[in-house]
Design a protein around this motif. Sequence first.
Motif, PDB file in Angstrom:
ATOM      1  N   THR A  62       0.823  -1.211   0.000  1.00 24.12           N
ATOM      2  CA  THR A  62       0.000   0.000   0.000  1.00 24.12           C
ATOM      3  C   THR A  62       0.858   1.263   0.000  1.00 24.12           C
ATOM      4  O   THR A  62       0.675   2.152  -0.835  1.00 24.12           O
ATOM      5  CB  THR A  62      -0.951   0.006   1.212  1.00 24.12           C
ATOM      6  N   GLU A  65       2.813   1.630  -3.379  1.00 25.86           N
ATOM      7  CA  GLU A  65       1.979   2.084  -4.508  1.00 25.86           C
ATOM      8  C   GLU A  65       1.614   3.559  -4.350  1.00 25.86           C
ATOM      9  O   GLU A  65       1.666   4.329  -5.310  1.00 25.86           O
ATOM     10  CB  GLU A  65       0.711   1.234  -4.599  1.00 25.86           C
ATOM     11  N   LEU A  69       2.347   6.553  -7.038  1.00 29.66           N
ATOM     12  CA  LEU A  69       1.301   7.445  -7.572  1.00 29.66           C
ATOM     13  C   LEU A  69       1.614   8.904  -7.223  1.00 29.66           C
ATOM     14  O   LEU A  69       1.402   9.806  -8.037  1.00 29.66           O
ATOM     15  CB  LEU A  69      -0.072   7.056  -7.014  1.00 29.66           C
ATOM     16  N   GLU A  88     -13.236   3.677 -10.985  1.00 23.57           N
ATOM     17  CA  GLU A  88     -12.434   2.847 -10.090  1.00 23.57           C
ATOM     18  C   GLU A  88     -13.153   1.525  -9.805  1.00 23.57           C
ATOM     19  O   GLU A  88     -14.295   1.502  -9.341  1.00 23.57           O
ATOM     20  CB  GLU A  88     -12.135   3.576  -8.772  1.00 23.57           C
ATOM     21  N   LYS A  96      -6.151   6.436  -2.948  1.00 25.62           N
ATOM     22  CA  LYS A  96      -5.344   6.433  -4.166  1.00 25.62           C
ATOM     23  C   LYS A  96      -6.016   7.230  -5.266  1.00 25.62           C
ATOM     24  O   LYS A  96      -5.360   7.976  -5.994  1.00 25.62           O
ATOM     25  CB  LYS A  96      -5.076   5.000  -4.611  1.00 25.62           C
ATOM     26  N   PHE A 160      -9.343   2.461 -13.264  1.00 20.43           N
ATOM     27  CA  PHE A 160      -8.339   2.475 -12.187  1.00 20.43           C
ATOM     28  C   PHE A 160      -8.558   1.226 -11.344  1.00 20.43           C
ATOM     29  O   PHE A 160      -9.657   1.002 -10.828  1.00 20.43           O
ATOM     30  CB  PHE A 160      -8.521   3.754 -11.364  1.00 20.43           C
ATOM     31  N   PRO A 162      -6.264  -0.233  -8.523  1.00 19.47           N
ATOM     32  CA  PRO A 162      -5.030  -0.204  -7.731  1.00 19.47           C
ATOM     33  C   PRO A 162      -4.975  -1.347  -6.721  1.00 19.47           C
ATOM     34  O   PRO A 162      -5.855  -2.212  -6.671  1.00 19.47           O
ATOM     35  CB  PRO A 162      -5.142   1.135  -7.015  1.00 19.47           C
ATOM     36  N   GLY A 163      -3.920  -1.348  -5.900  1.00 19.72           N
ATOM     37  CA  GLY A 163      -3.852  -2.226  -4.737  1.00 19.72           C
ATOM     38  C   GLY A 163      -3.404  -3.641  -5.022  1.00 19.72           C
ATOM     39  O   GLY A 163      -3.384  -4.468  -4.124  1.00 19.72           O
ATOM     40  N   SER A 164      -3.091  -3.942  -6.294  1.00 18.01           N
ATOM     41  CA  SER A 164      -2.766  -5.309  -6.672  1.00 18.01           C
ATOM     42  C   SER A 164      -3.927  -6.255  -6.360  1.00 18.01           C
ATOM     43  O   SER A 164      -3.718  -7.436  -6.090  1.00 18.01           O
ATOM     44  CB  SER A 164      -1.484  -5.792  -5.977  1.00 18.01           C
ATOM     45  N   GLY A 194      -2.424  -1.382 -10.582  1.00 21.39           N
ATOM     46  CA  GLY A 194      -1.331  -1.616  -9.638  1.00 21.39           C
ATOM     47  C   GLY A 194      -1.062  -3.109  -9.522  1.00 21.39           C
ATOM     48  O   GLY A 194      -1.993  -3.881  -9.324  1.00 21.39           O
ATOM     49  N   VAL A 316       3.097   0.147 -11.308  1.00 22.68           N
ATOM     50  CA  VAL A 316       1.841   0.749 -11.762  1.00 22.68           C
ATOM     51  C   VAL A 316       1.921   0.822 -13.285  1.00 22.68           C
ATOM     52  O   VAL A 316       2.916   1.308 -13.829  1.00 22.68           O
ATOM     53  CB  VAL A 316       1.637   2.153 -11.143  1.00 22.68           C
TER      54      VAL A 316
END
Length: 323
Positions: A62, A65, A69, A88, A96, A160, A162-164, A194, A316
């Motif tokens: 976290t 990433e 960003l 998102e 994020k 978007f 993110p966060g894997s 991500g 990313v």
Amino acid sequence: MNVHVSALAKTHHLDEREAQFAHDVVEGLTQHPKRLPPKYFYDEAGSELFEEITRLPEYYPTRTELGILHDRAAEIAAILPGHAALVEFGAGAATKARLLLGACRFAAYVPVDISGDFLNGQARDLSRDFPKVAVYPVIADFTAPFALPDAIRDMPKVGFFPGSTIGNFDPHEASAFLRSARAILGDGATLIVGVDLEKDEQVLRAAYNDAAGVTARFDLNMLARINRELDGNFDLSGFAHRAIYNRERHRIEMHLISRRAQTVRVLGQAIPFRAGETIHTESSYKYSIARFTALARGSGWTPRATWTDSAGMFSVHALLARD
Ligand code: AVJ
């Protein structure tokens, strides 16, 4: 074993969401090896525990990433279209998204999440902090097709993810998600994803077996949730959390291990456990940049840019929809 959602709903007076949970739990616990889907970690207690995980010293994804960003916001902004809609997939705490909204000129923000309560609270705060951005929350399971709000129809789309979170999917499911996102976002879209990277095994293992035991509580909360919502009687002290790195499959696996032979009841059904038997609760896939970009290429996207932190822990990716 074939357990039907509608039969479960009727017998146990469950609503549709509860019946789906019941179905997935009973099905997963009657497989060999036993498994439970990681999406069920995130009830209120689980979401709070995950927030706690993100602050642990061992859990690097976290903060890494967020650092990428933050440091690359100007570069990211430079390749995104102006007055776009930011969509998102699975809007957690929106921390994020706030970084992107602050750095780029977006006309709209569309958080897509299964939890409506959470989304509406989030939307209010965002409208206050970004008065020029129209917020259109969508309540949906983003792993299935859903419709974007009409209001953003003519805007360029920027997805978007993110966060894997993509790491929770098996590679074929990750590919299916990328194709689905391509179909939902449409021609000309960009997707920012991500992705956690392969690294020293000790670093990976520590991130999922933290010294304070928060990840263990997070893992065990799945059983507590089953007790609460599905009339289960798991004795939490009868199970231990363990995360291992599966090198061949490039993934961390979280397991709950039965400390003894025992029988647990869920919705009246007996589930036997041998001593040492495990429930596989989560896989968290780790990629190399080459393996992830190959997956993206095979799923309707052309890699446009990749950013990493200086230690190469996390990546990313900006992907462009291929015609
Ligand atoms: C939210 C899926 C990215 O895999 O690292 C954290 C979940 N599980 N610690 C991850 C998680 C245990 C997390 N993702």
